[in-house]
Design a protein around this motif. Structure first.
Motif, short mmCIF file in Angstrom:
data_model
loop_
_atom_site.label_atom_id
_atom_site.label_comp_id
_atom_site.label_asym_id
_atom_site.label_seq_id
_atom_site.Cartn_x
_atom_site.Cartn_y
_atom_site.Cartn_z
N GLU A 136 0.85 -1.19 0.00
CA GLU A 136 0.00 0.00 0.00
C GLU A 136 0.88 1.24 0.00
O GLU A 136 1.88 1.31 0.71
CB GLU A 136 -0.88 -0.02 1.25
N VAL A 153 -0.77 2.71 -4.76
CA VAL A 153 -1.52 1.49 -4.46
C VAL A 153 -2.40 1.73 -3.24
O VAL A 153 -1.91 2.15 -2.19
CB VAL A 153 -0.56 0.31 -4.21
N PHE A 177 -3.89 -4.34 -2.83
CA PHE A 177 -3.41 -5.33 -3.78
C PHE A 177 -3.99 -6.68 -3.37
O PHE A 177 -4.00 -7.02 -2.19
CB PHE A 177 -1.88 -5.41 -3.78
N LEU A 193 -5.19 -4.73 -8.46
CA LEU A 193 -4.57 -3.60 -7.79
C LEU A 193 -5.51 -2.40 -7.93
O LEU A 193 -5.99 -2.12 -9.01
CB LEU A 193 -3.24 -3.31 -8.49
N VAL A 251 -6.10 1.71 -7.42
CA VAL A 251 -5.39 2.99 -7.35
C VAL A 251 -6.42 4.08 -7.06
O VAL A 251 -7.46 4.11 -7.64
CB VAL A 251 -4.67 3.29 -8.67
#
Length: 107
Positions: A75, A93, A96, A105, A107
């Protein structure tokens, strides 16, 4: 023919540890962008949320689909999704997830 992962995931990493200069002062390591895995990005619809590991809820801008062999990303790691020299998605990130058939992942 349609490619499953048409883009590239680039991850910003630190190159080496701190080093000393000629005067004995420590210099911070530099960052380097590394091509990590092929990927596919999906833009989030407005207001889509994600529950993080600490049970907080946050909005995310994009979901990135990756092959299972992609390394686990922490992260806060800076990433970019690129199509050639064009940056399609840029961010850090938020979460995940490594699954049995693919990794994801946010964002």
């Amino acid at each position: 023919m349609v490619k499953q992962y048409p883009y590239s995931l680039w991850v910003q990493t630190q190159s080496g540890g701190a080093i000393k200069d000629a005067n004995g002062n420590f210099l911070a390591s530099s960052s380097v962008w590394v091509n990590t895995a092929p990927c596919r990005d999906e833009e989030s619809a407005a207001g889509q949320t994600l529950t993080l590991e600490d049970s907080t809820v946050t909005e995310f801008a994009s979901l990135i689909q990756l092959p299972t062999y992609c390394p686990v990303l922490s992260e806060g790691t800076p990433i970019e999704v690129r199509e050639g020299n064009t940056v399609r998605v840029s961010g850090r990130v938020k979460r995940f997830s490594k699954g049995q058939l693919h990794s994801r992942l946010w964002v």
